[in-house]
Design an enzyme around this catalytic site. Structure first.
Site, mmCIF file in Angstrom:
data_model
loop_
_atom_site.group_PDB
_atom_site.id
_atom_site.type_symbol
_atom_site.label_atom_id
_atom_site.label_comp_id
_atom_site.label_asym_id
_atom_site.label_seq_id
_atom_site.Cartn_x
_atom_site.Cartn_y
_atom_site.Cartn_z
ATOM 1 C CB SER A 1 -1.571 -9.816 35.946
ATOM 2 O OG SER A 1 -1.511 -10.714 34.847
ATOM 3 N N GLY A 2 -2.078 -12.925 37.140
ATOM 4 C CA GLY A 2 -3.025 -14.025 37.022
ATOM 5 C C GLY A 2 -3.303 -14.406 35.588
ATOM 6 N N GLY A 3 -2.877 -13.552 34.645
ATOM 7 C CA GLY A 3 -3.098 -13.817 33.235
ATOM 8 C C GLY A 3 -2.039 -14.713 32.634
ATOM 9 C CB VAL A 4 -1.950 -16.560 29.406
ATOM 10 C CG1 VAL A 4 -2.154 -15.437 28.407
ATOM 11 C CG2 VAL A 4 -1.104 -17.665 28.802
ATOM 12 C CG ASP A 5 0.343 -11.969 28.179
ATOM 13 O OD1 ASP A 5 0.251 -12.950 27.435
ATOM 14 O OD2 ASP A 5 -0.264 -10.900 27.982
ATOM 15 C CB CYS B 1 -0.976 -0.030 1.165
ATOM 16 S SG CYS B 1 -2.339 1.163 0.976
ATOM 17 C CD GLU C 1 -1.568 -6.026 5.509
ATOM 18 O OE1 GLU C 1 -1.699 -4.824 5.790
ATOM 19 O OE2 GLU C 1 -1.161 -6.432 4.398
ATOM 20 C CB SER D 1 0.900 -17.453 34.187
ATOM 21 O OG SER D 1 -0.055 -16.830 35.018
ATOM 22 C CG HIS E 1 -3.727 -3.532 3.075
ATOM 23 N ND1 HIS E 1 -2.779 -3.063 3.961
ATOM 24 C CD2 HIS E 1 -4.303 -2.433 2.528
ATOM 25 C CE1 HIS E 1 -2.784 -1.740 3.955
ATOM 26 N NE2 HIS E 1 -3.703 -1.326 3.095
#
Length: 508
Positions: free
Chosen positions: A221-225, A79, A169, A227, A167
């Site tokens: 934080s308890g989140g996947v990242d 583009c 993508e 953890s 595009h």
């Protein structure tokens, strides 16, 4: 040495999608601002120039010196990137008679060109531009056209340069993945060695070398990242990792205790802190969404810092920052969409170095790494949850009672998604409390004047774009009925059917 594709970002909303598509080809890529091309990096095997909100004729348009990489590695312009290549190398870019946006049919394709290997003669593509290329440079040839755009794709006859005005993508370009594979694998020569297993092995080795015997503190934080970051660090440095989990009072119902139990199973050394009173006090009366985020971020650092100071020999702070956090927060146009609680630098008084094991990964890649590490599936498949928690799902000011209402409604919704087998079909789900609004209702024979809530569920692969989840009507009816019957303070349930863009996933 890891091969990499460099994606130079000119400000397009779909730049991260280019990165996702390249990663799906098991090839490492790095998205950099248009003016930050790395010099003398032998691992670079190709360059992609992204789209942009600007015209090449705008005075403030982003420009790059093509001589840094043209003739050295293959180049693909998308583009604006295509228009910039044409404009810079002697072609002509002019304002289109009408904005070329949406689906188009690539009618003429030179399938002998390596960029269009295995392409069909006709293929749907997605256009999104106000300018158009009316003449290509003299040493280029057209390799793809639509009914309205003659120079839809073109290539140099003397150097490894390709350019497309559509595009590849985006989902609506039906053979876009094939085009990018042709460029990344066949043209650039990627060995396709980027994988979760290779990432774990190389990252653990790098962490051992980086950290040595130093003590590291990680904010969970308890989140996947966070953890997955913790498990990676635990594998690399073991007992030298101390995790701190701060409860700001706006987690999901019973989440603090549940997550602490999960971390015990993982063998992590975790300190849990209930700081909800401080957060509620400092948020009292605050209604502006960005201000709420900043207060929560500030308080988190203060609480975290107070606990971290007790670990006197710590030298590093680890965070679960992932790639989209960094790109969205540091957008090259200078326009912050929203503040991220774990991006933006460390307070000077902490005197700690920063360690971000996942800083190059997208969310789905983090999950693959989690599985490679043998983590429990329920932790890996947890929906993304905002750092400020339910505070950004409550319109207006924050009070413990409003959080209680939202926690109860959210608990009913999330449990129902799991019971109906819908949870894993959804990227992210939650309830929004419209606490600035009251609606009239009838319960029994009495008039009620209480708050509505909105259910939100979206499908996505990376959170950069998202569509609302088409949940079954009977499911929505059951959830609505249960929330209204069981949650004191709610008398109306709505369902949010907005996509991203133009809306964001969270309401604040």
């Amino acid at each position: 040495m890891t091969q990499k594709i460099i994606i130079l970002d000119f400000g397009s909303q779909t730049t991260q999608l280019i990165g996702r598509r390249v990663r799906e080809l098991d090839t490492f890529c790095e998205i950099l601002p248009y003016n930050k091309f790395p010099k003398d990096d032998p691992s670079v095997i190709g360059v992609i120039l992204s789209g942009s909100p600007y015209s090449v004729h705008d005075p403030e348009a982003f420009k790059v010196d093509l001589n840094q990489f043209v003739g050295k590695v293959p180049v693909l312009g998308i583009c604006y990137g295509a228009q910039f290549i044409s404009h810079t190398l002697g072609g002509k870019v002019e304002k289109a008679d009408s904005r070329e946006y949406g689906r188009a049919n690539l009618q003429t394709v030179d399938t002998s060109n390596p960029l269009f290997k295995h392409f069909e003669q006709q293929s749907q593509v997605w256009m999104s531009h106000g300018d158009t290329i009316t003449a290509i440079p003299s040493d280029f040839k057209v390799i793809g056209s639509t009914a309205d755009v003659v120079n839809a794709a073109f290539a140099s006859t003397t150097q490894p340069i390709w350019a497309v005005q559509f595009h590849p993508e985006v989902f609506h370009t039906l053979q876009g993945k094939q085009l990018l594979k042709n460029f990344v694998v066949d043209i650039c020569g990627s060995k396709q060695q980027w994988s979760a297993a290779s990432f774990v092995d190389s990252t653990v080795a790098e962490l051992k070398a980086q950290l040595g015997n130093d003590r590291v503190i990680l904010g969970l934080s308890g989140g996947v990242d966070s953890s997955v970051s913790a498990v990676l660090l635990n594998r690399a440095i073991g007992h030298n990792l101390t995790c701190i989990f701060v409860d700001h009072g706006m987690l999901r119902k019973n989440e603090f205790m549940q997550v602490m139990e999960d971390y015990k199973v993982l063998g992590l050394n975790v300190i849990g802190i209930d700081a909800s009173e401080k957060f509620f006090s400092d948020l009292a009366g605050v209604t502006d969404p960005e201000q709420k985020r900043k207060i929560i971020g500030r308080d988190f650092v203060e609480v975290f810092n107070a606990e971290a100071k007790k670990i006197t020999d710590a030298k590093w702070l680890a965070q679960g920052t992932i790639y989209p956090d960094r790109i969205e927060s540091l957008n090259i146009t200078g326009k912050v969409i929203k503040s991220h609680h774990n991006v933006g630098g460390l307070p000077k008084e902490m005197n700690l170095q920063l360690c971000e094991p996942l800083k190059w990964l997208f969310k789905d890649e983090v999950r693959r790494v989690g599985r490679q590490l043998g983590m429990p599936e329920h932790l890996i498949t947890r929906h993304p949850f905002p750092g400020p928690g339910l505070a950004v799902r409550i319109l207006g000011d924050i009070t413990p009672e409003k959080v209680r209402i939202l926690q109860d409604a959210d608990d009913i919704y999330i449990r129902a998604l799991r019971e109906w087998g819908l949870y894993d079909q959804v990227w992210q789900a939650g309830v929004v409390l419209l606490s600035t609004v009251r609606s009239v209702g009838v319960m029994g024979d009495e008039r009620t004047y209480e708050h509505p809530v909105a259910l939100r569920a979206v499908t996505s692969t990376d959170a950069m774009t998202a569509d609302w989840a088409h949940l079954p009507y009977d499911f929505l009816a059951k959830v609505s009925n249960e929330i209204i019957n069981k949650v004191r303070g709610v008398n109306r349930v709505c369902y949010d059917i907005s996509s991203k863009p133009p809306s964001t996933i969270e309401w604040e």
